[in-house]
Design a protein around this motif. Sequence first.
Motif, PDB file in Angstrom:
ATOM      1  N   ALA A 170     -39.123  -0.364  -3.434  1.00  0.00           N
ATOM      2  CA  ALA A 170     -40.478   0.100  -3.727  1.00  0.00           C
ATOM      3  C   ALA A 170     -40.452   1.444  -4.437  1.00  0.00           C
ATOM      4  O   ALA A 170     -41.201   1.677  -5.396  1.00  0.00           O
ATOM      5  N   THR A 174     -41.673   1.874  -8.245  1.00  0.00           N
ATOM      6  CA  THR A 174     -42.757   2.822  -8.517  1.00  0.00           C
ATOM      7  C   THR A 174     -42.389   3.708  -9.696  1.00  0.00           C
ATOM      8  O   THR A 174     -43.212   3.965 -10.591  1.00  0.00           O
ATOM      9  N   ARG A 184     -46.869  -2.803 -12.360  1.00  0.00           N
ATOM     10  CA  ARG A 184     -46.780  -2.297 -10.989  1.00  0.00           C
ATOM     11  C   ARG A 184     -47.536  -3.213 -10.032  1.00  0.00           C
ATOM     12  O   ARG A 184     -47.060  -3.476  -8.925  1.00  0.00           O
ATOM     13  N   LYS A 188     -45.787  -4.907  -6.917  1.00  0.00           N
ATOM     14  CA  LYS A 188     -46.304  -4.628  -5.575  1.00  0.00           C
ATOM     15  C   LYS A 188     -46.641  -5.930  -4.863  1.00  0.00           C
ATOM     16  O   LYS A 188     -46.334  -6.096  -3.664  1.00  0.00           O
ATOM     17  N   ILE A 212     -45.050   0.706   1.554  1.00  0.00           N
ATOM     18  CA  ILE A 212     -45.130   0.169   0.195  1.00  0.00           C
ATOM     19  C   ILE A 212     -46.482   0.500  -0.433  1.00  0.00           C
ATOM     20  O   ILE A 212     -46.576   0.886  -1.612  1.00  0.00           O
ATOM     21  N   ASP A 213     -47.546   0.371   0.364  1.00  0.00           N
ATOM     22  CA  ASP A 213     -48.884   0.617  -0.156  1.00  0.00           C
ATOM     23  C   ASP A 213     -49.072   2.074  -0.560  1.00  0.00           C
ATOM     24  O   ASP A 213     -49.665   2.374  -1.599  1.00  0.00           O
ATOM     25  N   MET A 216     -46.866   2.665  -3.992  1.00  0.00           N
ATOM     26  CA  MET A 216     -47.204   1.972  -5.236  1.00  0.00           C
ATOM     27  C   MET A 216     -48.703   2.020  -5.483  1.00  0.00           C
ATOM     28  O   MET A 216     -49.405   1.005  -5.434  1.00  0.00           O
TER      29      MET A 216
END
Length: 321
Positions: A170, A174, A184, A188, A212-213, A216
């Motif tokens: 990740a 990014t 992206r 994601k 991850i949230d 990204m």
Amino acid sequence: MATLRDDYDIPWKDALTRYFPAFMAFYFPRAHAAIDWRAPTVFLETELAQLARDAMLGRRMADKLVQVTLHGGAVEWVLLHLEVQGRREGGFAERMFTYNYRIWDRYRRPVASLALLADGSRSWKPDSFGYRLLGSSMRLSFPVVKLSAYADRVEQLLLDDNPFGLVTAAHLLTRQTKGDSRRRRAEKRRLVMLLFQRNWDKRRIIDFLNVIDWMMRLPAELERALWNDIRVMERSDAMPYMSMFERMLRDEGRQEGRQEGWREGRQEGLQSILAALLEERFGPLPSEVRERLAGADGEQMLCWAKAVLAAPTLSAVFRQP
């Protein structure tokens, strides 16, 4: 020095704290093998904070001082520097040296210094600091792992059973998709789908979804499209792990933002769901917490709900602005 925003540090900090054995196994396998993981690990936050204040070291949010037990029973300290920053820092090795000797000076404890660097350069890898004078010498050498060294192994990272394989992927994706929001979004989505295919418990799924949230970030329109797509898959039972409140939080927080005039019945429902989520995460709630929930408006509950996903303790949830 230009550093990444603090909210980029937060997911790294929480992930390495909660999943410290996995973190060490992925990035520092030799050190991991020397530690007896049957014994508890203790994060020495107070000691590190005091040290940084005394030395004016400019402590990074993700620096950690951890007490571990080695095979054979020796209890030792590990100083972990997690540098989540966008550019190299000229004084980094000296700061590692300063931390190390100040820990010895203050606590008379030997400490192992380890560094994980998240800058984009492969060539910058400071792994020692020292000096020589008149036959006397002083030197600290320490292991360094560069996330950029994994740049050509993204597909392998995605298959790794260790959750920090996904975290590293990740981070790299990014960087690789900077300025290309549509790519992206696609990457994601792929990471989220891979995450939900893992045979992990619900808590771990949610924790690493949050990492991850946070990393990204997408423009609002693409973010809405992504989570709408995920909700469709969730209704088809492909992704069963998102709780009712988390879905509602996605809907409110990502699509409409802070809405005015939440209806009373909906607000009461959110209070109940938030209380249930807090109990699942932190255990039985004190009466004063339930009173705060009962007196909160929708905007405040939304703020606390976002904090639930990343906060390490119950009190940290309510320290959010």
